[in-house]
Design a protein around this motif. Structure first.
Motif, PDB file in Angstrom:
ATOM      1  N   TYR A  57      10.880  -6.494  55.471  1.00 42.42           N
ATOM      2  CA  TYR A  57      11.885  -7.047  54.564  1.00 42.42           C
ATOM      3  C   TYR A  57      12.624  -5.975  53.771  1.00 42.42           C
ATOM      4  O   TYR A  57      13.854  -5.958  53.721  1.00 42.42           O
ATOM      5  CB  TYR A  57      11.209  -8.054  53.621  1.00 42.42           C
ATOM      6  CG  TYR A  57      12.138  -8.638  52.589  1.00 42.42           C
ATOM      7  CD1 TYR A  57      13.264  -9.362  52.962  1.00 42.42           C
ATOM      8  CD2 TYR A  57      11.879  -8.467  51.234  1.00 42.42           C
ATOM      9  CE1 TYR A  57      14.115  -9.907  52.021  1.00 42.42           C
ATOM     10  CE2 TYR A  57      12.729  -9.014  50.275  1.00 42.42           C
ATOM     11  CZ  TYR A  57      13.848  -9.727  50.679  1.00 42.42           C
ATOM     12  OH  TYR A  57      14.690 -10.259  49.742  1.00 42.42           O
ATOM     13  N   VAL A  60      15.066  -3.923  55.846  1.00 41.06           N
ATOM     14  CA  VAL A  60      16.260  -4.698  56.207  1.00 41.06           C
ATOM     15  C   VAL A  60      17.196  -4.807  54.997  1.00 41.06           C
ATOM     16  O   VAL A  60      18.407  -4.593  55.098  1.00 41.06           O
ATOM     17  CB  VAL A  60      15.865  -6.099  56.724  1.00 41.06           C
ATOM     18  CG1 VAL A  60      17.095  -6.993  56.898  1.00 41.06           C
ATOM     19  CG2 VAL A  60      15.135  -5.978  58.058  1.00 41.06           C
ATOM     20  N   ARG A  61      16.621  -5.126  53.836  1.00 41.30           N
ATOM     21  CA  ARG A  61      17.414  -5.208  52.594  1.00 41.30           C
ATOM     22  C   ARG A  61      18.150  -3.905  52.304  1.00 41.30           C
ATOM     23  O   ARG A  61      19.331  -3.905  51.981  1.00 41.30           O
ATOM     24  CB  ARG A  61      16.472  -5.471  51.413  1.00 41.30           C
ATOM     25  CG  ARG A  61      16.258  -6.906  51.073  1.00 41.30           C
ATOM     26  CD  ARG A  61      15.575  -6.979  49.718  1.00 41.30           C
ATOM     27  NE  ARG A  61      16.550  -6.817  48.666  1.00 41.30           N
ATOM     28  CZ  ARG A  61      17.093  -7.824  47.988  1.00 41.30           C
ATOM     29  NH1 ARG A  61      16.727  -9.051  48.229  1.00 41.30           N
ATOM     30  NH2 ARG A  61      17.985  -7.607  47.058  1.00 41.30           N
ATOM     31  N   LEU A  64      21.007  -3.337  54.969  1.00 44.08           N
ATOM     32  CA  LEU A  64      22.166  -4.226  54.787  1.00 44.08           C
ATOM     33  C   LEU A  64      22.891  -3.961  53.474  1.00 44.08           C
ATOM     34  O   LEU A  64      24.078  -4.251  53.345  1.00 44.08           O
ATOM     35  CB  LEU A  64      21.732  -5.696  54.852  1.00 44.08           C
ATOM     36  CG  LEU A  64      21.319  -6.221  56.232  1.00 44.08           C
ATOM     37  CD1 LEU A  64      20.800  -7.654  56.111  1.00 44.08           C
ATOM     38  CD2 LEU A  64      22.470  -6.174  57.214  1.00 44.08           C
ATOM     39  N   MET A  73      29.524  -4.751  58.252  1.00 42.28           N
ATOM     40  CA  MET A  73      29.100  -6.156  58.362  1.00 42.28           C
ATOM     41  C   MET A  73      30.181  -7.097  57.825  1.00 42.28           C
ATOM     42  O   MET A  73      30.474  -8.131  58.435  1.00 42.28           O
ATOM     43  CB  MET A  73      27.801  -6.399  57.571  1.00 42.28           C
ATOM     44  CG  MET A  73      26.533  -6.137  58.338  1.00 42.28           C
ATOM     45  SD  MET A  73      26.362  -7.134  59.844  1.00 42.28           S
ATOM     46  CE  MET A  73      25.961  -8.736  59.156  1.00 42.28           C
ATOM     47  N   LEU A  77      32.057  -9.883  59.973  1.00 45.61           N
ATOM     48  CA  LEU A  77      31.970 -11.296  59.587  1.00 45.61           C
ATOM     49  C   LEU A  77      33.358 -11.905  59.378  1.00 45.61           C
ATOM     50  O   LEU A  77      33.652 -12.989  59.890  1.00 45.61           O
ATOM     51  CB  LEU A  77      31.150 -11.440  58.302  1.00 45.61           C
ATOM     52  CG  LEU A  77      29.640 -11.204  58.446  1.00 45.61           C
ATOM     53  CD1 LEU A  77      29.005 -11.006  57.076  1.00 45.61           C
ATOM     54  CD2 LEU A  77      28.993 -12.372  59.178  1.00 45.61           C
ATOM     55  N   ALA A 119      29.517 -17.923  52.620  1.00 36.94           N
ATOM     56  CA  ALA A 119      28.060 -17.778  52.477  1.00 36.94           C
ATOM     57  C   ALA A 119      27.601 -16.418  52.986  1.00 36.94           C
ATOM     58  O   ALA A 119      26.810 -15.727  52.326  1.00 36.94           O
ATOM     59  CB  ALA A 119      27.355 -18.909  53.233  1.00 36.94           C
ATOM     60  N   CYS A 120      28.097 -16.020  54.149  1.00 34.39           N
ATOM     61  CA  CYS A 120      27.699 -14.730  54.730  1.00 34.39           C
ATOM     62  C   CYS A 120      28.174 -13.571  53.854  1.00 34.39           C
ATOM     63  O   CYS A 120      27.415 -12.630  53.588  1.00 34.39           O
ATOM     64  CB  CYS A 120      28.268 -14.578  56.142  1.00 34.39           C
ATOM     65  SG  CYS A 120      27.493 -15.624  57.361  1.00 34.39           S
ATOM     66  N   ALA A 123      26.142 -13.308  50.716  1.00 36.94           N
ATOM     67  CA  ALA A 123      24.807 -12.751  50.974  1.00 36.94           C
ATOM     68  C   ALA A 123      24.867 -11.233  51.121  1.00 36.94           C
ATOM     69  O   ALA A 123      24.040 -10.507  50.543  1.00 36.94           O
ATOM     70  CB  ALA A 123      24.204 -13.393  52.221  1.00 36.94           C
ATOM     71  N   VAL A 124      25.860 -10.737  51.861  1.00 36.49           N
ATOM     72  CA  VAL A 124      25.971  -9.281  52.058  1.00 36.49           C
ATOM     73  C   VAL A 124      26.277  -8.587  50.731  1.00 36.49           C
ATOM     74  O   VAL A 124      25.673  -7.558  50.396  1.00 36.49           O
ATOM     75  CB  VAL A 124      27.062  -8.949  53.120  1.00 36.49           C
ATOM     76  CG1 VAL A 124      27.307  -7.448  53.179  1.00 36.49           C
ATOM     77  CG2 VAL A 124      26.644  -9.466  54.485  1.00 36.49           C
ATOM     78  N   ARG A 126      25.575  -9.653  47.752  1.00 36.59           N
ATOM     79  CA  ARG A 126      24.386  -9.736  46.881  1.00 36.59           C
ATOM     80  C   ARG A 126      23.369  -8.675  47.275  1.00 36.59           C
ATOM     81  O   ARG A 126      22.732  -8.069  46.413  1.00 36.59           O
ATOM     82  CB  ARG A 126      23.792 -11.126  46.993  1.00 36.59           C
ATOM     83  CG  ARG A 126      22.849 -11.454  45.854  1.00 36.59           C
ATOM     84  CD  ARG A 126      22.267 -12.825  46.031  1.00 36.59           C
ATOM     85  NE  ARG A 126      20.950 -12.841  45.403  1.00 36.59           N
ATOM     86  CZ  ARG A 126      20.741 -13.247  44.155  1.00 36.59           C
ATOM     87  NH1 ARG A 126      21.736 -13.673  43.447  1.00 36.59           N
ATOM     88  NH2 ARG A 126      19.523 -13.226  43.673  1.00 36.59           N
ATOM     89  N   LEU A 127      23.224  -8.466  48.599  1.00 34.73           N
ATOM     90  CA  LEU A 127      22.299  -7.431  49.068  1.00 34.73           C
ATOM     91  C   LEU A 127      22.768  -6.040  48.596  1.00 34.73           C
ATOM     92  O   LEU A 127      21.961  -5.144  48.384  1.00 34.73           O
ATOM     93  CB  LEU A 127      22.189  -7.461  50.582  1.00 34.73           C
ATOM     94  CG  LEU A 127      21.313  -8.571  51.163  1.00 34.73           C
ATOM     95  CD1 LEU A 127      21.617  -8.791  52.625  1.00 34.73           C
ATOM     96  CD2 LEU A 127      19.841  -8.231  50.970  1.00 34.73           C
TER      97      LEU A 127
END
Lengths: 130, 137
Positions: A57, A60-61, A64, A73, A77, A119-120, A123-124, A126-127
């Motif tokens: 995890y 990956v965090r 990204l 990304m 997207l 949404a995607c 999320a990116v 926020r990461l």
């Protein structure tokens, strides 16, 4: 004055002189534009996925959320989701011929694409920023 | 798009329209055209998985473990395998469209070669990616 059954006239006479729909080549050009952008972006995306296979995890965090990867990304997207929205629009226009159903499906396509895209992207981002 | 209103005309009186799929003998270029559309629609649905994965990664370790568990299971891997193939097949189909846009590859032998290259290329790239994935895992 319905068409005379024996007439060989096509329905073009009903739209002639009404002017163009003012949409023209915009759709097809944006399809090509996004598809050209998506060629390198897709390769980059698959490459990224390969570097993330089996990672935990935190790894990956971290990946990204790093600027270069996040930017690629986001480009992938946005280009991809705009491209798929245009593509599905063509499919709907090809197969659904009643005006109300067509309008409803076109709206659903736009809403789905915007929701999934937002949404995607959220999320990116926020990461990246947490 | 402006649409011509259909007037009440008896079916017999209708002029013949251009024939649809069921009229033609199936052939490779036609199948590849259909597959381009089918893979495109599959990728459309696949964005749900992408969104789920990204949102889980942005949420917490538990949410991410759930997604990883589902995607790492045998059915999950099969879906991802299909996703990979659809992505490559559609990507190569797009390259084929670029070649056509430049006015090339539309004549008889070339268009068959392009169709075959798209089909085989999609499988080969998928295989390579999955072999690499299992090796680096």
């Amino acid at each position: 004055m319905a068409n005379d059954p024996d007439s060989m006239r096509t329905s073009i006479r009903q739209v002639r002189y009404l002017g163009s729909a003012k949409a023209g080549t915009h759709h097809v050009w944006h399809m090509r534009l996004t598809s050209f952008a998506l060629l390198p972006l897709t390769i980059a995306f698959v490459w990224l996925m390969l570097t993330l296979v089996g990672k935990d995890y935190n790894a990956v965090r971290l990946a990204l959320g790093s600027p270069a990867i996040a930017i690629v990304m986001l480009l992938f997207l946005l280009a991809g989701i705009y491209h798929m929205m245009l593509g599905m629009q063509t499919v709907i226009e090809d197969y659904i011929h009643t005006e109300v159903a067509k309008t409803v499906w076109l709206m659903a396509n736009t809403f789905f694409s915007i929701c999934i895209g937002l949404a995607c992207v959220y999320a990116v981002l926020r990461l990246s920023f947490t | 798009m402006a649409e011509a209103k259909s007037r009440p005309v008896s079916p017999e009186a209708r002029r013949p329209l251009s024939p649809h799929l069921q009229i033609y003998r199936p052939m490779l270029t036609m199948m590849m055209s259909i597959m381009h559309r089918v893979t495109g629609m599959a990728l459309y649905a696949g964005t749900l998985l992408m969104a789920w994965w990204l949102i889980a990664a942005a949420t917490d370790a538990r949410a991410f473990a759930t997604v990883s568990g589902v995607l790492g299971s045998i059915p999950g891997r099969l879906v991802l395998l299909g996703f990979t193939w659809a992505l490559f097949h559609h990507m190569l189909g797009g390259v084929r469209h670029f070649i056509w846009d430049m006015g090339r590859g539309m004549d008889h032998p070339e268009r068959e070669y392009l169709a075959q290259a798209t089909l085989i290329g999609g499988f080969v790239l998928t295989l390579i990616v999955w072999i690499v994935a299992y090796m680096v895992r």
